[in-house]
Scaffold this motif. Structure first.
Motif, mmCIF file in Angstrom:
data_model
loop_
_atom_site.group_PDB
_atom_site.id
_atom_site.type_symbol
_atom_site.label_atom_id
_atom_site.label_comp_id
_atom_site.label_asym_id
_atom_site.label_seq_id
_atom_site.Cartn_x
_atom_site.Cartn_y
_atom_site.Cartn_z
ATOM 1 N N ARG A 137 0.818 -1.226 0.000
ATOM 2 C CA ARG A 137 0.000 0.000 0.000
ATOM 3 C C ARG A 137 0.847 1.269 0.000
ATOM 4 O O ARG A 137 0.576 2.222 -0.735
ATOM 5 C CB ARG A 137 -0.943 -0.029 1.202
ATOM 6 N N GLU A 138 1.895 1.281 0.805
ATOM 7 C CA GLU A 138 2.717 2.488 0.952
ATOM 8 C C GLU A 138 3.390 2.885 -0.366
ATOM 9 O O GLU A 138 3.667 4.070 -0.606
ATOM 10 C CB GLU A 138 3.776 2.258 2.045
ATOM 11 N N VAL A 152 1.273 5.600 -2.305
ATOM 12 C CA VAL A 152 0.842 6.871 -1.714
ATOM 13 C C VAL A 152 1.342 8.048 -2.549
ATOM 14 O O VAL A 152 0.556 8.903 -2.992
ATOM 15 C CB VAL A 152 1.317 6.987 -0.250
ATOM 16 N N GLU A 180 -1.032 13.342 1.275
ATOM 17 C CA GLU A 180 -0.547 11.991 1.597
ATOM 18 C C GLU A 180 -1.482 11.265 2.557
ATOM 19 O O GLU A 180 -1.756 10.074 2.396
ATOM 20 C CB GLU A 180 0.864 12.064 2.201
ATOM 21 N N ARG A 220 -3.329 7.819 1.645
ATOM 22 C CA ARG A 220 -3.119 6.614 2.456
ATOM 23 C C ARG A 220 -4.463 6.042 2.924
ATOM 24 O O ARG A 220 -4.675 4.828 2.930
ATOM 25 C CB ARG A 220 -2.214 6.954 3.633
ATOM 26 N N GLU A 221 -5.365 6.936 3.287
ATOM 27 C CA GLU A 221 -6.685 6.498 3.753
ATOM 28 C C GLU A 221 -7.488 5.864 2.610
ATOM 29 O O GLU A 221 -8.110 4.815 2.775
ATOM 30 C CB GLU A 221 -7.442 7.696 4.332
ATOM 31 N N GLN A 281 -6.714 2.278 1.553
ATOM 32 C CA GLN A 281 -7.194 1.154 2.356
ATOM 33 C C GLN A 281 -8.221 0.345 1.564
ATOM 34 O O GLN A 281 -8.407 -0.847 1.802
ATOM 35 C CB GLN A 281 -7.834 1.678 3.654
#
Length: 719
Positions: A463-464, A467, A480, A484-485, A488
């Motif tokens: 996931r990272e 971003v 950011e 990031r949210e 999810q």
């Protein structure tokens, strides 16, 4: 008109399966075959099994066979000519709507000594080509050939021009793995080398079998998987009564285990598809079955023998399993008698087991020689893209495309099974976004075999990485923390993988809404340079032809420019899937017969589309009946090249399109594939939340083909 009579060498050769398989193979070549079983051999008055299955699978009408009592009475009275005349009448009834007819012959058996002679007379009466259907054993070539030889004599022997070939069914002795079940018609499964070797062995004693005069048109392996009954099929054969019927119509007995030892030594038997057999006083077995079901293992069922059925107090402990559909039967037979009855269970497909009939049909068709079919059809037909041919083309083109498709709903059971099918068949390289342990757990509980090269990616581990690229892609709109949210959501994560060209397409929607699937695509993928909007099409698999409906899912009220663009997008989509587009712009008015803003919009859209794409066959405004019914089209728009022949229907707004597609789908029991999104830079496709495994497989295939089409289009522009 061509007629093919399938003549069996005896009972148990899989004649019904052969008829259904040949019909499907012809359909995949673009030819809709009719079916006729002239004479019944059932002594009871009931619906004919093959006819009923044929009607259900093909959605084609057929006729009821002449009852057995009538057949025997007329033969006993010397009225064979009258009997054959009635058979010819039934044949002509089917011939009105078909260019080729498959006829099921009589089974030679101890009771009906007249079967072979009547088959011979029937072939002459219908002027039919004959296919001999027999079972075979690879290691007993001469004995297998002898059965064929016995039937050939009734049709003038090997030199007769009446015989068209030999189809070997339920062939034993073939290597393991040759009996895999195809998703659709797949000629790559045909056992060419095994067939050639078997024919060479046969010709040592029967030189004429396997020649050009009498070719072996197929070698169909015996398949244990396709011979398995449902739990519901066991009750009548075992004089059994239901304690709990549950999912007896769906669960199949892949294998069975008699539990005789202490339960601690038998726990390895409690696996998916297992029929657990035990004496009814073995309460420990009943409780173990209930616990296995509660843990997600779909046993085929539980069969309790001897003694009395368990009392209600014991069954109360198993309520969780019963609520999950565990079928439980009780029979007063002894365990030994029960085992004997199971061994003697018929391999024939029950009339109501349409799932098995569909699998058998695809299985048999995939082993029939395509070159032989092409020769049979040569110069006699005008092929059209039938639903079966569409599905076949879909799978074959996707295999050729070799694309990577990401599935954000990676731990959803139907998605996992579809991914396993696609991966093992080469339809696409699938990437499941999910915790690997969650996927393995679901697969184990549902007996899904995960291919070794199926890619499973834990979203938390990647996931990272997305971003920063997402912030860049939506510069000025998110930071950011927001990226990031949003990441999810695995749909957003998968869309980012697509945006960065790490995958070729995305399929979602089995548990997400259309908005969940489409919104990230609009934000991150965006429309292709040549288009100003995204639209959708459904492929409507009508009984005789595939229609394309657009737009039925995305644009509420497109203007004339947008409607023209939807028409062009839909025509190109149709071409990509083998449909030669004839586009009808649908309205409540045909030509200039009506007036109003809505009609004017469709007229303007038609003119714009014609100007932008003069290569397309397009007309409008047309009412739906004028577009689809030849007689109405000739009456209302006699000069139109589209009226009465349209296969791409462009609706003026979402209200009309969505209502029409659902009305046709539900009222006519039509399968619809889609919606397929068009106009995006890269392919993203949505599923219905009620999608079946096959629906997901075909959508993955469709997405792979879209990806390949876009690559080809870019290459063409670059050159």
């Amino acid at each position: 008109m061509k007629t093919i009579l399938l003549v069996p060498t005896g009972e148990g050769v899989g004649l019904t399966s052969a008829c259904l398989g040949l019909s499907y193979a012809l359909e995949c070549q673009g030819v809709k075959a009719g079916f006729l079983k002239p004479f019944s051999q059932e002594t009871k008055i009931e619906a004919d099994r093959t006819s009923a299955l044929f009607q259900h699978l093909t959605k084609s009408e057929t006729v009821e066979p002449i009852p057995y009592a009538t057949v025997t009475q007329q033969l006993n009275c010397g009225e064979s000519d009258e009997l054959l005349e009635e058979a010819v009448r039934l044949h002509r009834q089917i011939a009105k709507k078909h260019d080729i007819i498959i006829v099921e012959g009589l089974l030679p058996n101890a009771r009906d000594a007249f079967a072979s002679e009547l088959n011979s007379a029937l072939a002459k009466a219908l002027d039919a080509k004959v296919i001999i259907v027999s079972n075979a054993d690879i290691h007993k070539a001469s004995a297998s050939a002898e059965k064929v030889e016995a039937q050939l004599r009734h049709f003038g022997g090997a030199s007769s021009d009446r015989t068209a070939g030999v189809l070997f069914m339920r062939t034993k002795g073939l290597p393991e793995g040759s009996a895999q079940i195809p998703l659709t018609f797949d000629p790559s499964l045909r056992l060419v080398s095994d067939t050639n070797k078997f024919v060479a062995d046969i010709q040592k004693t029967h030189a004429h079998i396997g020649t050009a005069q009498l070719p072996v048109i197929g070698l169909v392996p015996f398949s244990n998987t396709l011979s398995v009954p449902r739990m519901s099929d066991l009750a009548a054969n075992l004089q059994a009564e239901w304690i709990s019927q549950g999912e007896a119509l769906q669960r199949r007995v892949l294998h069975s285990s008699l539990i005789a030892a202490n339960i601690e030594h038998e726990l390895d038997k409690f696996v998916a598809g297992e029929l657990i057999i035990s004496a009814s006083d073995r309460i420990d077995v009943l409780l173990a079955s209930g616990l296995a079901s509660s843990n997600g293992t779909p046993l085929a069922g539980l069969l309790l023998t001897e003694h009395h059925a368990p009392n209600s107090q014991i069954l109360d402990f198993c309520q969780a399993a019963i609520k999950q559909g565990l079928p439980i039967l009780h029979t007063s037979l002894s365990t030994f008698e029960t085992a004997q009855s199971l061994m003697n269970l018929s391999n024939e497909i029950p009339v109501d087991d349409t799932e098995r009939a569909e699998q058998v049909t695809r299985f048999v068709s995939s082993h029939i020689n395509e070159e032989w079919l092409a020769q049979l059809l040569k110069g006699a037909y005008n092929p059209r893209l039938s639903p079966s041919a569409f599905r076949h083309e879909l799978v074959q083109k996707s295999i050729h495309a070799k694309k990577r498709i990401v599935l954000p709903e990676g731990d959803e059971p139907r998605t996992i099974q579809a991914a396993a099918i696609c991966q093992s068949r080469g339809i696409a390289h699938c990437i499941l976004l999910a915790k690997p342990e969650a996927v393995v757990e679901v697969a184990k509980a549902r007996n899904i075999e995960l291919p070794f090269d199926l890619e499973i990616i834990d979203p938390d581990l990647i996931r990272e990485n997305y971003v920063a690229p997402m912030v860049e892609a939506r510069k000025g709109k998110i930071n950011e923390l927001q990226a990031r949210e949003q990441l999810q959501d695995t749909v957003v994560l998968g869309t980012m993988m697509l945006a960065l060209d790490q995958v070729d397409g995305l399929v979602s929607g089995a548990v997400h809404t259309t908005a969940n699937t489409v919104r990230p695509a609009f934000q991150l993928i965006k429309t292709a340079p040549e288009y100003s909007l995204v639209s959708s099409v459904f492929f409507m698999l009508l009984p005789d032809e595939v229609y394309v409906y657009g737009d039925c899912a995305i644009n509420p009220d497109p203007d004339a420019e947008q409607l023209a663009e939807i028409a062009i997008q839909s025509a190109d989509s149709a071409k990509a899937f083998g449909i030669d587009p004839r586009i009808a712009m649908i309205s409540y008015s045909t030509g200039t017969s009506g007036a109003g803003a809505d009609v004017e919009k469709v007229a303007q859209a038609t003119a714009i589309a014609k100007q932008r794409r003069p290569d397309l066959l397009i007309d409008g405004p047309l009412q739906y009946d004028a577009a689809s019914v030849e007689s109405v089209g000739r009456s209302k728009a006699p000069e139109s090249k589209v009226a009465g022949r349209a296969n791409v229907f462009i609706f003026p707004d979402l209200n009309t399109g969505n209502t029409t597609y659902k009305a046709v789908q539900r009222s006519a029991n039509v399968v619809s594939v889609g919606p397929m999104l068009q106009g995006l830079n890269k392919p993203v496709n949505d599923l219905s939340r009620g999608a079946l495994v096959d629906d997901i497989v075909f959508t993955i295939a469709l997405t792979a083909i879209q990806a390949e089409q876009q690559v080809e289009a870019k290459a063409s522009k670059a050159s």
